[in-house]
Write a protein that holds these residues in place. Sequence first.
Motif, PDB file in Angstrom:
ATOM      1  N   GLU A  80       3.583  -6.984  11.004  1.00 26.32           N
ATOM      2  CA  GLU A  80       4.233  -5.792  10.482  1.00 26.32           C
ATOM      3  C   GLU A  80       5.649  -6.117  10.027  1.00 26.32           C
ATOM      4  N   LYS A  94       2.108  -2.518   7.590  1.00 30.89           N
ATOM      5  CA  LYS A  94       1.268  -3.229   8.545  1.00 30.89           C
ATOM      6  C   LYS A  94       0.210  -4.060   7.826  1.00 30.89           C
ATOM      7  N   ASP A  97      -1.665  -3.267   4.508  1.00 30.84           N
ATOM      8  CA  ASP A  97      -0.937  -2.232   3.770  1.00 30.84           C
ATOM      9  C   ASP A  97      -0.267  -2.818   2.525  1.00 30.84           C
ATOM     10  N   GLU A 141       3.058   3.556  -1.946  1.00 35.00           N
ATOM     11  CA  GLU A 141       2.650   2.892  -0.713  1.00 35.00           C
ATOM     12  C   GLU A 141       1.235   3.306  -0.350  1.00 35.00           C
ATOM     13  N   GLN A 143      -1.763   2.669   2.785  1.00 34.27           N
ATOM     14  CA  GLN A 143      -2.178   2.066   4.036  1.00 34.27           C
ATOM     15  C   GLN A 143      -3.523   1.371   3.847  1.00 34.27           C
ATOM     16  N   ARG A 144      -3.798   0.481   4.760  1.00 33.06           N
ATOM     17  CA  ARG A 144      -4.993  -0.359   4.665  1.00 33.06           C
ATOM     18  C   ARG A 144      -6.261   0.444   4.364  1.00 33.06           C
TER      19      ARG A 144
END
Length: 301
Positions: A80, A94, A97, A141, A143-144
Amino acid sequence: MAAGDASCELQKPRKVVKKLLARPQHEGVGAVVRRSIGRFELRYFDPFLVLDEFSVTAPAGFPDHPHRGFETVTYMLQGEITHEDFAGHRGTIKAGDLQWMTAGRGIVHSEMPAAQGTQKGLQLWVNLSSQNKMMEPRYQEMQREDIATVKRDGVEVRVIAGESMGIKSPIRTKTPAMYLDFTLKPSAHIRQPVPPGWNSFIYVLEGEGVFGRENSTPGGAHNLLLLGHGDGLEAWNKSAEPLRFVVVAGEPLGEPVAQLGPFVMNTEEEIDRTVEDYQRYVNGFEKARYWTSKAMATEDF
């Protein structure tokens, strides 16, 4: 059967025209990067300025520093990283990401480890055209779990930007670009269309693959493979281990490049003005006058 786009028949598959092994070097404060684009053998690959595979263990990192004139794309592979900037934007990126940051007229930020052990990822710098260099900064952005992922015929692709296997990314790139993360099981094969006029490359993360032509010399981890002209690429995993690589392509800007570290403009005069703006806290750098990241405030660099 080929995945990627199984119905795609490439008229002119791209061949590997140059191969570079990205060797470790020190950047930031105690950080280690494997730089492939942006070093002396390959200063610029229009529109790409830098590609780093970074490895950071606290207290090392990338404390407060500025950018102007391009976009940074941070894609975490392990661990991270906490990002914070002078406009109050703060968050943790993370493993898996993505952060697509358009610096535009000016950003000052820090990127520091947020977990124990070693944090690893890729950071790509994408140049902006002269008409976009002084745009307002913005972030995209994901996230995974929000990055579109497709699995088919022994192939997994994460569509970071652009399109693959019928799936499009919602990321809006100011400079038209494609960014795909492929994992091929043993014996898998892909065909991936790429717009004919774009520059493209492959960066191998894990394993060993054959790219461009089925009888080509294999390329292994940490190798950058520049691709020639054509309408797409082919890749094969002929090994007994998984193969993971990213495919990146972009429309060339065809404009002059003047660069001084984290500032990228079109002329030396513009670079001089940028340095002056940064030193005087004007024209996009106003918020830098009284800002220090939390990381800098609590660590002794």
